[in-house]
Design a protein around this motif. Structure first.
Motif, PDB file in Angstrom:
ATOM      1  N   ASN A 194       5.829  -3.339 -10.808  1.00  0.00           N
ATOM      2  CA  ASN A 194       5.830  -3.850 -10.138  1.00  0.00           C
ATOM      3  C   ASN A 194       7.474  -4.988  -9.318  1.00  0.00           C
ATOM      4  O   ASN A 194       7.659  -5.317  -9.959  1.00  0.00           O
ATOM      5  CB  ASN A 194       4.690  -5.404 -10.150  1.00  0.00           C
ATOM      6  N   VAL A 195       7.537  -3.865  -7.588  1.00  0.00           N
ATOM      7  CA  VAL A 195       8.923  -4.572  -7.643  1.00  0.00           C
ATOM      8  C   VAL A 195       8.803  -5.704  -6.549  1.00  0.00           C
ATOM      9  O   VAL A 195       8.351  -5.234  -5.760  1.00  0.00           O
ATOM     10  CB  VAL A 195       9.700  -2.807  -7.207  1.00  0.00           C
ATOM     11  N   TYR A 196       9.361  -7.290  -6.853  1.00  0.00           N
ATOM     12  CA  TYR A 196       9.271  -7.682  -5.824  1.00  0.00           C
ATOM     13  C   TYR A 196      10.585  -7.913  -5.568  1.00  0.00           C
ATOM     14  O   TYR A 196      11.815  -8.392  -5.846  1.00  0.00           O
ATOM     15  CB  TYR A 196       8.338  -9.700  -6.033  1.00  0.00           C
ATOM     16  N   ASN A 197      10.432  -7.764  -3.301  1.00  0.00           N
ATOM     17  CA  ASN A 197      11.812  -9.155  -2.981  1.00  0.00           C
ATOM     18  C   ASN A 197      11.527  -9.703  -2.136  1.00  0.00           C
ATOM     19  O   ASN A 197      10.514 -10.093  -1.978  1.00  0.00           O
ATOM     20  CB  ASN A 197      12.522  -7.930  -2.497  1.00  0.00           C
ATOM     21  N   ALA A 198      12.561 -10.933  -2.038  1.00  0.00           N
ATOM     22  CA  ALA A 198      12.159 -12.122  -1.883  1.00  0.00           C
ATOM     23  C   ALA A 198      13.396 -12.349  -0.210  1.00  0.00           C
ATOM     24  O   ALA A 198      14.702 -12.061  -0.969  1.00  0.00           O
ATOM     25  CB  ALA A 198      12.539 -13.224  -2.468  1.00  0.00           C
ATOM     26  N   TYR A 199      12.775 -12.753   0.683  1.00  0.00           N
ATOM     27  CA  TYR A 199      13.880 -12.625   1.553  1.00  0.00           C
ATOM     28  C   TYR A 199      13.984 -14.162   2.164  1.00  0.00           C
ATOM     29  O   TYR A 199      12.158 -14.378   2.455  1.00  0.00           O
ATOM     30  CB  TYR A 199      13.446 -10.985   2.655  1.00  0.00           C
ATOM     31  N   LYS A 200      14.641 -14.436   3.148  1.00  0.00           N
ATOM     32  CA  LYS A 200      14.991 -15.570   3.805  1.00  0.00           C
ATOM     33  C   LYS A 200      14.134 -14.992   5.277  1.00  0.00           C
ATOM     34  O   LYS A 200      14.611 -14.306   6.006  1.00  0.00           O
ATOM     35  CB  LYS A 200      16.009 -16.480   4.177  1.00  0.00           C
ATOM     36  N   PHE A 249       9.755 -14.751   2.880  1.00  0.00           N
ATOM     37  CA  PHE A 249       9.112 -14.021   2.782  1.00  0.00           C
ATOM     38  C   PHE A 249       9.024 -12.917   1.954  1.00  0.00           C
ATOM     39  O   PHE A 249       9.504 -12.290   0.487  1.00  0.00           O
ATOM     40  CB  PHE A 249       8.153 -13.022   3.342  1.00  0.00           C
ATOM     41  N   TYR A 250       7.954 -12.636   0.431  1.00  0.00           N
ATOM     42  CA  TYR A 250       7.882 -11.434  -0.365  1.00  0.00           C
ATOM     43  C   TYR A 250       7.416 -10.012   0.090  1.00  0.00           C
ATOM     44  O   TYR A 250       6.502  -9.426   0.904  1.00  0.00           O
ATOM     45  CB  TYR A 250       7.107 -11.678  -1.217  1.00  0.00           C
ATOM     46  N   ILE A 251       8.097  -9.116  -0.005  1.00  0.00           N
ATOM     47  CA  ILE A 251       7.630  -7.681  -0.460  1.00  0.00           C
ATOM     48  C   ILE A 251       7.729  -6.890  -1.474  1.00  0.00           C
ATOM     49  O   ILE A 251       8.768  -7.393  -2.064  1.00  0.00           O
ATOM     50  CB  ILE A 251       8.888  -7.131   0.885  1.00  0.00           C
ATOM     51  N   GLY A 252       6.386  -6.543  -2.270  1.00  0.00           N
ATOM     52  CA  GLY A 252       5.985  -6.106  -3.553  1.00  0.00           C
ATOM     53  C   GLY A 252       5.735  -5.074  -3.096  1.00  0.00           C
ATOM     54  O   GLY A 252       4.902  -4.177  -2.467  1.00  0.00           O
ATOM     55  N   SER A 253       5.832  -3.718  -4.576  1.00  0.00           N
ATOM     56  CA  SER A 253       5.354  -2.954  -4.412  1.00  0.00           C
ATOM     57  C   SER A 253       5.409  -2.411  -5.900  1.00  0.00           C
ATOM     58  O   SER A 253       6.172  -2.345  -6.717  1.00  0.00           O
ATOM     59  CB  SER A 253       6.748  -1.840  -3.937  1.00  0.00           C
ATOM     60  N   LEU A 254       4.895  -1.374  -5.920  1.00  0.00           N
ATOM     61  CA  LEU A 254       4.477  -0.648  -7.018  1.00  0.00           C
ATOM     62  C   LEU A 254       6.096   0.546  -7.330  1.00  0.00           C
ATOM     63  O   LEU A 254       4.900   1.760  -6.449  1.00  0.00           O
ATOM     64  CB  LEU A 254       3.112  -0.157  -7.611  1.00  0.00           C
ATOM     65  N   LYS A 255       5.989   0.594  -8.141  1.00  0.00           N
ATOM     66  CA  LYS A 255       6.923   2.031  -8.806  1.00  0.00           C
ATOM     67  C   LYS A 255       6.066   3.021 -10.399  1.00  0.00           C
ATOM     68  O   LYS A 255       5.949   2.212 -10.956  1.00  0.00           O
ATOM     69  CB  LYS A 255       8.262   1.561  -8.951  1.00  0.00           C
ATOM     70  N   GLU A 256       6.235   3.714 -10.013  1.00  0.00           N
ATOM     71  CA  GLU A 256       5.563   4.684 -11.117  1.00  0.00           C
ATOM     72  C   GLU A 256       6.477   5.955 -11.718  1.00  0.00           C
ATOM     73  O   GLU A 256       7.495   6.076 -11.064  1.00  0.00           O
ATOM     74  CB  GLU A 256       4.573   5.825 -10.558  1.00  0.00           C
ATOM     75  N   ASN A 257       6.639   5.403 -13.161  1.00  0.00           N
ATOM     76  CA  ASN A 257       7.951   5.985 -13.850  1.00  0.00           C
ATOM     77  C   ASN A 257       6.680   7.348 -14.437  1.00  0.00           C
ATOM     78  O   ASN A 257       6.048   6.325 -15.296  1.00  0.00           O
ATOM     79  CB  ASN A 257       8.582   4.969 -14.382  1.00  0.00           C
ATOM     80  N   LYS A 258       7.267   8.365 -14.549  1.00  0.00           N
ATOM     81  CA  LYS A 258       6.196   9.553 -15.445  1.00  0.00           C
ATOM     82  C   LYS A 258       7.783   9.091 -16.705  1.00  0.00           C
ATOM     83  O   LYS A 258       8.770  10.568 -16.404  1.00  0.00           O
ATOM     84  CB  LYS A 258       5.860  10.566 -15.011  1.00  0.00           C
TER      85      LYS A 258
END
Length: 176
Positions: free
Chosen positions: A167-173, A145-154
């Motif tokens: 966009n940050v994506y992590n994949a997990y078994k 499964f994949y969990i994606g999140s949006l990271k804001e940088n100022k």
């Protein structure tokens, strides 16, 4: 409440929860996940409540932190994503099948012992009222499964502030 006759099926105060932080309806699992603070203390508690009968199926009393997302991965298993940890839980028994850190940064905090625990607590408190946009995706019949999140940088240079998004994506078994 039972909608036809108004009978109370579940009461969080009677179940020993004074503050509800999270509640999620899990239709495939026929349950409601309720997380909050135990009555008379600031200790966390997570319950699985039967959707049709209001009975508590199980209780977990672990410092799991702020729950960001809950996903049903089968009628008997859920993933609970917190700020620092992902849990795979058997919804019938409440057994934690596995738990893993959400990032390398989270792993580093674990290695710092009491200092890491204090930093985690500060981060949990700072993000308590924040809204997270976490996306869960599992390809059909896949073991990941994949969990994606949006990271804001100022960044500010002079009087100009530039905002970029990553966009940050992590994949997990799923198995482990």
């Amino acid at each position: 409440m039972e909608p036809f006759n108004g009978r109370v099926l579940f009461n969080s105060a009677t179940a020993g929860i004074s503050n509800i932080d999270t509640s999620c309806f899990l239709y495939s699992c026929n349950g409601i996940l309720v997380a909050g603070k135990k009555t008379g203390s600031n200790e966390p508690v997570m319950l699985m409540v039967g959707m049709t009968n209001g009975k508590i199926a199980w209780r977990i009393e672990e410092k799991f932190g702020n729950i960001i997302a809950v996903e049903e991965i089968s009628p008997s298993e859920i993933l609970v994503v917190t700020l620092f940890t992902i849990y795979k839980i058997n919804v019938t028994t409440g057994n934690i099948l596995w738990k893993n850190s959400t990032s390398g940064s989270s792993d580093q905090l674990e290695k710092l012992g009491a200092l890491g625990g204090a930093l985690k607590a500060m981060a949990e408190e700072a993000t308590k009222d924040m809204k997270f946009d976490i996306r869960f995706y599992r390809p059909e019949n896949a073991d990941v499964f994949y969990i994606g999140s949006l990271k804001e940088n100022k960044s500010t240079m002079g009087q100009t502030t530039t905002i970029t998004y990553t966009n940050v994506y992590n994949a997990y078994k799923i198995a482990d």
